[in-house]
Structures are given as structure tokens and as C-alpha cells.
Design a protein around this motif. Structure first.
Motif, PDB file in Angstrom:
ATOM      1  N   GLU A 144       7.987   0.198  -3.589  1.00 20.16           N
ATOM      2  CA  GLU A 144       6.740  -0.057  -2.863  1.00 20.16           C
ATOM      3  C   GLU A 144       5.517   0.415  -3.630  1.00 20.16           C
ATOM      4  O   GLU A 144       5.488   1.536  -4.120  1.00 20.16           O
ATOM      5  CB  GLU A 144       6.767   0.660  -1.513  1.00 20.16           C
ATOM      6  N   GLY A 165       6.513  -0.660   2.821  1.00 19.98           N
ATOM      7  CA  GLY A 165       7.639   0.209   3.134  1.00 19.98           C
ATOM      8  C   GLY A 165       7.651   0.602   4.599  1.00 19.98           C
ATOM      9  O   GLY A 165       8.707   0.744   5.215  1.00 19.98           O
ATOM     10  N   GLY A 214      13.474   5.099  -1.032  1.00 19.96           N
ATOM     11  CA  GLY A 214      12.244   4.460  -1.496  1.00 19.96           C
ATOM     12  C   GLY A 214      11.911   4.804  -2.932  1.00 19.96           C
ATOM     13  O   GLY A 214      12.018   5.959  -3.337  1.00 19.96           O
ATOM     14  N   TYR A 262       4.824   8.538   2.247  1.00 12.83           N
ATOM     15  CA  TYR A 262       6.225   8.333   2.593  1.00 12.83           C
ATOM     16  C   TYR A 262       6.968   9.645   2.826  1.00 12.83           C
ATOM     17  O   TYR A 262       8.103   9.624   3.305  1.00 12.83           O
ATOM     18  CB  TYR A 262       6.933   7.507   1.513  1.00 12.83           C
TER      19      TYR A 262
END
Lengths: 287, 210, 448
Positions: free
Chosen positions: A183, A188, A205, A215
């Protein structure tokens, strides 16, 4: 005519032309590329988690991959995507790849070609399927949650997906044993909300350093099992794969630039403090 | 006609907004089919908007060329680049190995990566210019930033593994707390603005202001 | 008589001794037939005396089975699932494997649809519709009931709504399999309300009601307090400066589409800015990244000029589409900044990595810069390069702040009340969770 007052070194430093800063940054990047330093790279638990997950899955497991970035983020995300694809090919897992950004597919196609050079037995439609790009964002995520074939009747190369051998056992997101997303923005968030949480698939991720902080809450809430953050994360993954590549080679440059910035900011603040003290003393003397 | 310009969009926003809100709580097939139907329509609209974008772009640059405004040479380059990529893409497709694939890999990718790379220089000059500790809070922020900057790269780990651990702690704790606070506030604000749009109080999307 | 007694005693002693020998012997199981030749050999015989040596079998493995099991319609779904639930079998260990088989009739055929070890597949929240009723932790590790949702007949064939399905449960340990004695059945049914989202619905309705209440209150009393937001106070200053210098004002709506609420907020501010620019007779340039945002922006600016009584001053060519590509857009805007040297730059909406490129270039041209974004990762870049930055929800408050409309101010108040509620819940909840009381946390979880 009166000449302008002579500036002290701290004042000169504080007014440093930005072109000098740009030149120093350029040198800090270029010199370690030509003369590598070889600084050690420590593996962080976030990257180790992603690696361990793929490593420990039984051979032939299904992995969903989404490469949501474009050429701007290629320097950071391409090396980690290549490393992960190499890992997947090495472990003989099956992978289905989508792209949510319109300028991303050719990057993925190029990466696949490079991995195929290392693993000639890695076959399209059997070991991997590159579904390509589809407009819609969250709609595509909901679609692949129901069926790859309905959302992508043809793959990136124009082949019909319904007749592919890989689709027989891996035809929707819910059948994935793991998902890895790359991402550069906030797609995401959509994957986690509409994809993996709904279909109960563990996800890791790979993100650019700029968006990595957003994140981390998912990591803490265990909605992500790990994060490969930025070029450093990519370098860590390459070290775990025992296959140093582009990311590792860039680490020395990154370290030097960070060190340069560190020194520059500290000096700037120090000199700003000195200049402020000098001005205060001068004002006191004049009083 | 006035109804379609003023009242109908508000009514439509209310009906659609409430429908999507209620759908969220109904797991039955009818709700899923409704949502899929609307999202398919959204794809169609987005597709048409791409066409509209192209027309707008061409109109803008053709006007500049026609009026020979300073810098209209760049508009000629834009239109030539646009047309040749369109024609080549339609004839040879856009996959690797095609002319458009070549242009993508050897022109577009380097240019995009270069633009992103300029961030490194801009960060350096912005940090040098703006990261001054004028207050105690700014000093705390600065120190935390310096630790993270040096702790997240190999040179920080080389100096001391504790730097890396401390940088990780800053990212996982104060940073996350701050981000969550912002995210919570933004989420509540978004709900409030959504309520305003659904109930017709906020009508910016209609384009006519109040 | 003595002889009879002694003979009887000897006989009894002999009998007892022989019986003990009998108990000491291992029970001999009849040997299993091999290739059937033994059976052929025995056919036709009236009396069969087995002369094969006794084969000792391994001791029978006791395969745990649950004491009860239920199969029900899967709650909160679209009618394509059933759920098998059973408590942990007595003596089950991680080596025990459960297999669930499904069929369309009570006699089969059976298709395996799930196989898992006994230390997995637990029901997350056991039987509490509203866990908040429980004040203290009581065995909440949740590992006493297995719950297996079944959504297909195998090979991606989904279950049909309204059709009865039959399920068998088997357990296996060390090569030995046991089967739950009952064949369970259930019919998947569509659910019309997702009960696990009840708390979400209640909170959403409460929040909406709070916002509407304060909007209604604002109609009665329009003098609601709103704190100073420096960035918005500086809008007039920025427009005035641009007018004095005879330079244009650059306004960006962000990198996102109209579906993003931050873009709507940015367009809201654009309307106010357009009105003031029209009053000052200055030039407003609005390069757009999204074509739909472009059309809305054109309408908004046109309306702003019309509201200020200067419809003739509106120039549609000043609001134009550049490109949808992120860095191409950033490069184009930087080019506009370097050539036209606007005196004021507004960066409102959602931004990605190009934020610093835009803001730093603008700073180099000497423009006054006001940014407003809810992109948490870009706020830091704007703060370092812009004169004023609206952080997060300040962007959404801008329309209320600039217009001072009671209705909009009221909704801001309602939003603040909700935020206050969340803050109280977070503080109290953190304290309670520290002492092991999780019920406040459960208020915000999906219900079981």
C-alpha cells in the motif's frame, strides 16, 4: 555607503541556501551507493511476523496479494513485493494478485517476469494468477470476496479466469490462507474493512514509510499480523530471504541522509539558541 | 425544473443515505443485491467521469494553444503525448513489450519515481528551516522526531540497539495515541457531516452553495 | 464323613485354583480373517475349533466425543449458513481432530467441509447477547464451546436458503475415529436484522439524535460558542494580501474524489473563499484532480461570485482539470506556482505524499499558505511548511466557523458532545479494564 553587518558563523549557517542542503543530500545518497558501508540490518518483529507466516504455511497454501501502488512508490514497494513473491514462489504457494491503482499493473507484470527468471517452473494459471486492475476500489474488494471470476472474467494477460487450474481451489478471498497487501495510500483500510475482516483472512501489510504510522493501530489491534515498513522493511525481508537486493543496497544511503538531517537539525537548533543568546546579550548591553 | 435542481437532489440524498445506512444492518440477500447494484452503477459513473476528464483536459490545452498563451508549447507536448499513447495503446495494447509498455517503463516510471524522490530534498530543506524548538512542546516533539529519524535506520541500530527500541516505542505508543485521537475526531466529524448531508442541511455537493 | 469333607475341600481348592488360572489368561479375540481363505476353509464345518495362536491387539484408544451438539441456522447472515456448536469433549487434547461432514439427506452422501484440531475453532463470545451485563471476568477466555460455521457443501457450492441440511461430527485420535451418535439437521434462513450490530445501531441513532437536537437548539438560540481557529481567521488576511499584491489565489481541493467527505469540506470552504475573492475583485485559480470535483467546484465558484453580486467577474477557465495522476498533478501545480507566483495558497482536503512537494514549492515562492487536511500522515508536513494548518476535524468545522449558520454550528456542537462521551468512556473504560472489568469495552464490540 555602509557595508552590511558581518554575519557570524551561526547566522550564516541558519541562512544556509537550500541548494547547499540539496547538494549535501545528493552526496549523502550517492557516496554510499558507490562505496558501500555495509551497516548491519536488524530484523524488526513486525517484518519477522510477515516472513514467519508465509514461511510456516503448508506448501501450496493460497495467498491473496494486492499491489496498490504506482511508479511513484516503486522504489519502496517494488523491492518488498519482489522479495515476497520470491518467497511465495520458493515455498510453492499459490498466489492471486490484484491491483487497485490504475498505474500499477505493469509494475506487477515486470516483477512477475523477474521472479519467473529465478523460478522457471513457476507457472501462470497454475501457481499464480495475475488478475490485473479493475476500477472501483472497495467494489473490487467486495467482488473478490465473492468471486475472482465474476470480478475478473479475464486476467491481466487476457486469459479466461474460470478455466484456470488455480481457480479450482482458490476462487475467492475467503479461501486464502493469508493475504499480503502493498500500500502506498489508504486502500489498505478498505482491504481490512471490506475484505479480510469480513472473510476472516489474516493479512500483512507492506507499506511506504510515510503511511506506515497509520497502519500501526491495525497492528496493535491484531488486524494486521505484521508490517513491512518502507525501504528498511524491504531490506529486512531481503535479509530474511538471504537474498540481498535493491533495498539492502540502498540502506547505507538512507542511513547517511538520516544522519545528515540529524546533524543539520541539531546544529540549526544549537546555532539558533546561540544567536538568540547573543541578541539578548547585545540588547542587555545596549540598555 | 426548479424541483429537479433544488429539491430532488436533496430528496435523493436523503433516500439513498438512509437506504445505505439501514442496509448496513440487514444481512438478507435483498440488501446485498441492492448494494451490489448501486456499486455497479458507481463503477459505470466513474468510468464516464474518466471520459469527461479527458475531454476537459483536451479542452483546456486546446484553448491554451488557440490563444497562444505563454507556455502553450507544453500544451502541444501534452496533446501529442496523449494522442500517441491512445493510438498505440488501442492498436498494440498496454502490456509489457508493447510501445505503450515501453513508454510506461522507460518514461512514466522514472518520471514518477523522480517526483517522489524530490520529497527527500524537500523534507531536508523543510526540516532544516522549520524544525526549531521555540517552545518546550516543540522541543519534546523535536527530540522524539530525532530519535525516530535515527533509530529507524541501520546507522541508529549500529550506534545502539536501544535507539531502535526507543524509536519503536515512540512509534507504537505516543505516535499511535496521537493518530488515534485524530482518527477518532475525524470519524465523528465525518458522521456529523454525513448527517447534515442526509438531512439536507449541507448542500455543497449540489454546487450552488446554500 | 471326614473323607467326604476332605474330598469336597480338595475339589473346591482345585476348582478355585483352576478359576484363578482362567482369570489370569488374556481374553483371546478371534483373529481377523486375512484373505478370506480361512472363511472358505471353515465353510461347511459343523464345529470349528480355532487353533490359531492368540494375537494381542493394541489397547483400544478412547476417542473423546462431545456430550452434546447442536446445529442451527447461522445468525446474522443472508441465509446461506448453518453453525455447528458443541462443548469441548471431556479429555480432548490438541492431538484430537474433528471433522464435520454435510449432506443433503439423513443417509448421505457426506462431504467433509471442515477439519480442525481440538485447540481451535472456538466460539468467541459464549452465549451472552449483551456481554455488558457481566461486571467481572468469568471464564471469558471463551475456550469451552467449538463453533463451526458451514457455508457450503464443499467445492464452493453454497447452501440454499430454506433447504434442510444434515451434519455429522467425527473425532479422530491416533488413527481411531469416533462419530457423534446423532445426525444433526438445520435449515439456513435469511435474517433481516444483524443483531451483532445492535450496539452500533443504538450508538449511531443516539449520535444522530444528539446532532439533530443541537441543530434544533441552534435554531432557537443561534449564539453558540465556537473556539478560535487561527487558520480560518487568516483566510481574509490571505485574500487581502493577494489583492494588494495583484497576484492570484491558488486553491486546491485535495487529491480525493467527491465521495470523500474531506473533499466536500474543502468545497465548502471554497464557496466562502470564492465569495470573498469576488468581493475583493481578485483572481481565484482552482486546478482540480477529479473531473466530478471539477464540475462541482465550477458551480460553487460561480455561485460564490453570483452571491457577491459579481457574476461577470467569474472566469470558468480558472477552474480547470489537470490530471488524475498524483505526481503529475503535483508537478503541474508546482509549475503554476513557479510561473504565476500566487500570493496565497490554500491546500484543503485529503492529501498523500505530494503534500510536501506542493507546500514546500509554495513556501519557496513566498506565498502565505493555509492548509487543512484530515490525512494524519500529512499534517506534519503541512505544519512545517504552511503558515496555518487546520488539523483533522478543524477542516470539517470550517463551514460552521466561516458561515456561523446556526444549523451547521448546532451539528458541530452535537459532534462535540459525542466526542465528550467518547472521552469519558475511554477514561473510565481504561480504568475498569485495568482492574479486569471489560464490560465497557464490550459495549463497542460486535455482539455474539
Amino acid at each position: 555607503m555602509e557595508s552590511p553587518p558581518k554575519l557570524t558563523f551561526p547566522e550564516l549557517f541558519l541562512q544556509l541556501d537550500r541548494r547547499i542542503i540539496y547538494s549535501l543530500v545528493a552526496l549523502a545518497v550517492a557516496i554510499p551507493l558507490i562505496w558501500p558501508i555495509g551497516l548491519p540490518i536488524r530484523i524488526t518483529p513486525e517484518v519477522q511476523s510477515v516472513f514467519d507466516k508465509i514461511e510456516n504455511l503448508p506448501e501450496g497454501s493460497n495467498i491473496m496479494m494486492s499491489a496498490d501502488f504506482d511508479p511513484a512508490s516503486q522504489p519502496e514497494l517494488y523491492p518488498m513485493m519482489k522479495s515476497v513473491l520470491r518467497h511465495i514462489a520458493r515455498k510453492k504457494h499459490k498466489v492471486a494478485i490484484t491491483v487497485l491503482w490504475p498505474n500499477g499493473p505493469n509494475l506487477v507484470a515486470q516483477c512477475i517476469e523477474e521472479i519467473k527468471l529465478e523460478f522457471p517452473d513457476w507457472k501462470n494459471t497454475e501457481d499464480y494468477v495475475f488478475l490485473g486492475y479493475q476500477v472501483g476500489g472497495t467494489i473490487v474488494i467486495i467482488g473478490v470476496g465473492n468471486s475472482f471470476v465474476d470480478t475478473f472474467p479475464k486476467d491481466f494477460y487476457g486469459s479466461t479466469t474460470s478455466t484456470m487450474p488455480i481457480i479450482k481451489d482458490f476462487s475467492r478471498l475467503g479461501q486464502a490462507d493469508y493475504m499480503i497487501m502493498f500500500e502506498a495510500g489508504n486502500s489498505g483500510d478498505w482491504w481490512i474493512v471490506y475484505g479480510t475482516e469480513v472473510h476472516n483472512v489474516e493479512v500483512g501489510g507492506g507499506v511506504t514509510a510515510v503511511v506506515a504510522p497509520q497502519y500501526y493501530p491495525y497492528l496493535q489491534a491484531k488486524q494486521l499480523n505484521g508490517i513491512i515498513g518502507g525501504l528498511k522493511g524491504a531490506a529486512e525481508y531481503e535479509m530474511l530471504m538471504e537474498h540481498p537486493d535493491m533495498a539492502v543496497s540502498a540502506m547505507d544511503s538512507q542511513s547517511m541522509v538520516h544522519a545528515l538531517l540529524f546533524v543539520a537539525i541539531v546544529l540549526a537548533n544549537l546555532f539558533a539558541f546561540i544567536v538568540a543568546m547573543q541578541k539578548r546579550n547585545t540588547a542587555r548591553r545596549e540598555k | 425544473m426548479q424541483f429537479f435542481r433544488k429539491q430532488f437532489p436533496i430528496l435523493l440524498a436523503f433516500v439513498m443515505g438512509m437506504m445505505m445506512f439501514i442496509r448496513e444492518f440487514i444481512p438478507a440477500k435483498i440488501a446485498i443485491n441492492l448494494y451490489e447494484g448501486f456499486t455497479n452503477w458507481a463503477i459505470v459513473i466513474v468510468g464516464f467521469s474518466a471520459l469527461f476528464a479527458i475531454l476537459s483536459l483536451l479542452h483546456h490545452h486546446v484553448n491554451k494553444i488557440r490563444r497562444k498563451v505563454p507556455g502553450h508549447g507544453y500544451s502541444i507536448v501534452t496533446i501529442v503525448a496523449f494522442v500517441q499513447m491512445l493510438i498505440l495503446g488501442l492498436i498494440f495494447s498496454v502490456r509489457p513489450g508493447t510501445p505503450v509498455g515501453w513508454e510506461y517503463w522507460w518514461l512514466f516510471v522514472p518520471m514518477q519515481a523522480t517526483m517522489f524522490a524530490t520529497l527527500a530534498f524537500f523534507i531536508a530543506s523543510a526540516a532544516f528551516r522549520a524544525f526549531r524548538a521555540r517552545t518546550w512542546e516543540a522541543l519534546a516533539l523535536l527530540v522524539a522526531g530525532l530519535f525516530v529519524m535515527i533509530g529507524r535506520v541501520p546507522i541508529g541500530e549500529f550506534i545502539s540497539p536501544y535507539l531502535s527500541d526507543f524509536a519503536g516505542w515512540i512509534m507504537n505508543n505516543p505516535n499511535m495515541a496521537g493518530l488515534r485521537g485524530v482518527a477518532l475526531g475525524v470519524a465523528l466529524a465525518q458522521i456529523a457531516i454525513s448527517v447534515r448531508i442526509i438531512f439536507g442541511i449541507e448542500r455543497t455537493y449540489m454546487g450552488g452553495g446554500d | 464323613m471326614k473323607n467326604n469333607l476332605s474330598q469336597a475341600a480338595i475339589f473346591l481348592l482345585l476348582l478355585f485354583t483352576l478359576s484363578l488360572a482362567g482369570f489370569a489368561q488374556e481374553p483371546v479375540e478371534p483373529s481377523a480373517p486375512g484373505d478370506g481363505s480361512e472363511i472358505e476353509a471353515l465353510q461347511g464345518a459343523d464345529i470349528v475349533i480355532g487353533l490359531e495362536p492368540a494375537v494381542s491387539e493394541p489397547p483400544a484408544v478412547n476417542v473423546p466425543l462431545p456430550e452434546s451438539a447442536t446445529l442451527d441456522d447461522l445468525a446474522n447472515d443472508n441465509g446461506t449458513g448453518v453453525v455447528l456448536q458443541f462443548p469441548a469433549s471431556p479429555g480432548e487434547t490438541a492431538e484430537l481432530t474433528y471433522t464435520v461432514l454435510i449432506g443433503e439427506s439423513a443417509g448421505g452422501p457426506w462431504t467433509p467441509v471442515a477439519e480442525f484440531t481440538a485447540d481451535t475453532t472456538w466460539k468467541e463470545d459464549e452465549g451472552h447477547f449483551f456481554p455488558a451485563f457481566y461486571w467481572f471476568e468469568k471464564g471469558r477466555d471463551g475456550k469451552t464451546i467449538h463453533a463451526v460455521p458451514i457455508r457450503n457443501l464443499g467445492e464452493n457450492v453454497p447452501l440454499e436458503t430454506g433447504k434442510q441440511y444434515f451434519v455429522k461430527l467425527q473425532s479422530a485420535l491416533g488413527g481411531t475415529t469416533a462419530e457423534y451418535p446423532e445426525v444433526l439437521s438445520a435449515t439456513p434462513r435469511e435474517n433481516w436484522f444483524d443483531t451483532s450490530k445492535t450496539n452500533m445501531l443504538i450508538l449511531a441513532v443516539l449520535f444522530g439524535a444528539t446532532v439533530l437536537y443541537f441543530i434544533a437548539r441552534a435554531r432557537r438560540d443561534p449564539n453558540l460558542f465556537i473556539r478560535k481557529i487561527n487558520g480560518l481567521d487568516a483566510v481574509d488576511e490571505a485574500i487581502g494580501r493577494a489583492t494588494e499584491m495583484g497576484k492570484p489565489i491558488l486553491y486546491l481541493n485535495g487529491m480525493s474524489t467527491l465521495a470523500d467527505l474531506s473533499t466536500l469540506a474543502a468545497l465548502n470552504i471554497l464557496g466562502r473563499v470564492a465569495r470573498r475573492v469576488a468581493n475583493y475583485e481578485s483572481t481565484l485559480v482552482v486546478p482540480c484532480r477529479d473531473p466530478i470535483v471539477l464540475t462541482v467546484a465550477q458551480e460553487i465558484v460561480k455561485a460564490g461570485y453570483a452571491d457577491a453580486g459579481r457574476p461577470d467577474a467569474y472566469n470558468e477557465d480558472n477552474i480547470f482539470f489537470l490530471t488524475e495522476d498524483q505526481f503529475s498533478y503535483a508537478a503541474a501545480v508546482c509549475g503554476i506556482m513557479m510561473r504565476d507566483k500566487p500570493a496565497a495558497n490554500f491546500f484543503m482536503g485529503y492529501y498523500y505524499a505530494e503534500s510536501l512537494i506542493l507546500a514546500e514549492t509554495g513556501a519557496n515562492t513566498g506565498a502565505i499558505q493555509i492548509a487543512g487536511t484530515d490525512a494524519a500522515t500529512q499534517i506534519a508536513f503541512f505544519v512545517t511548511t504552511c503558515d496555518y494548518t487546520l488539523i483533522g476535524e478543524e477542516l470539517y468545522a470550517a463551514s460552521a466557523y466561516l458561515s456561523r449558520e446556526p444549523l451547521v454550528l448546532g451539528s458541530l456542537k452535537g459532534q462535540d458532545m459525542a466526542k465528550l462521551f467518547m472521552m469519558i468512556v475511554i477514561v473510565i473504560g481504561t480504568l475498569l479494564v485495568t482492574f479486569g472489568m471489560h464490560f465497557i469495552k464490550d459495549l463497542f464490540k460486535a455482539l455474539g
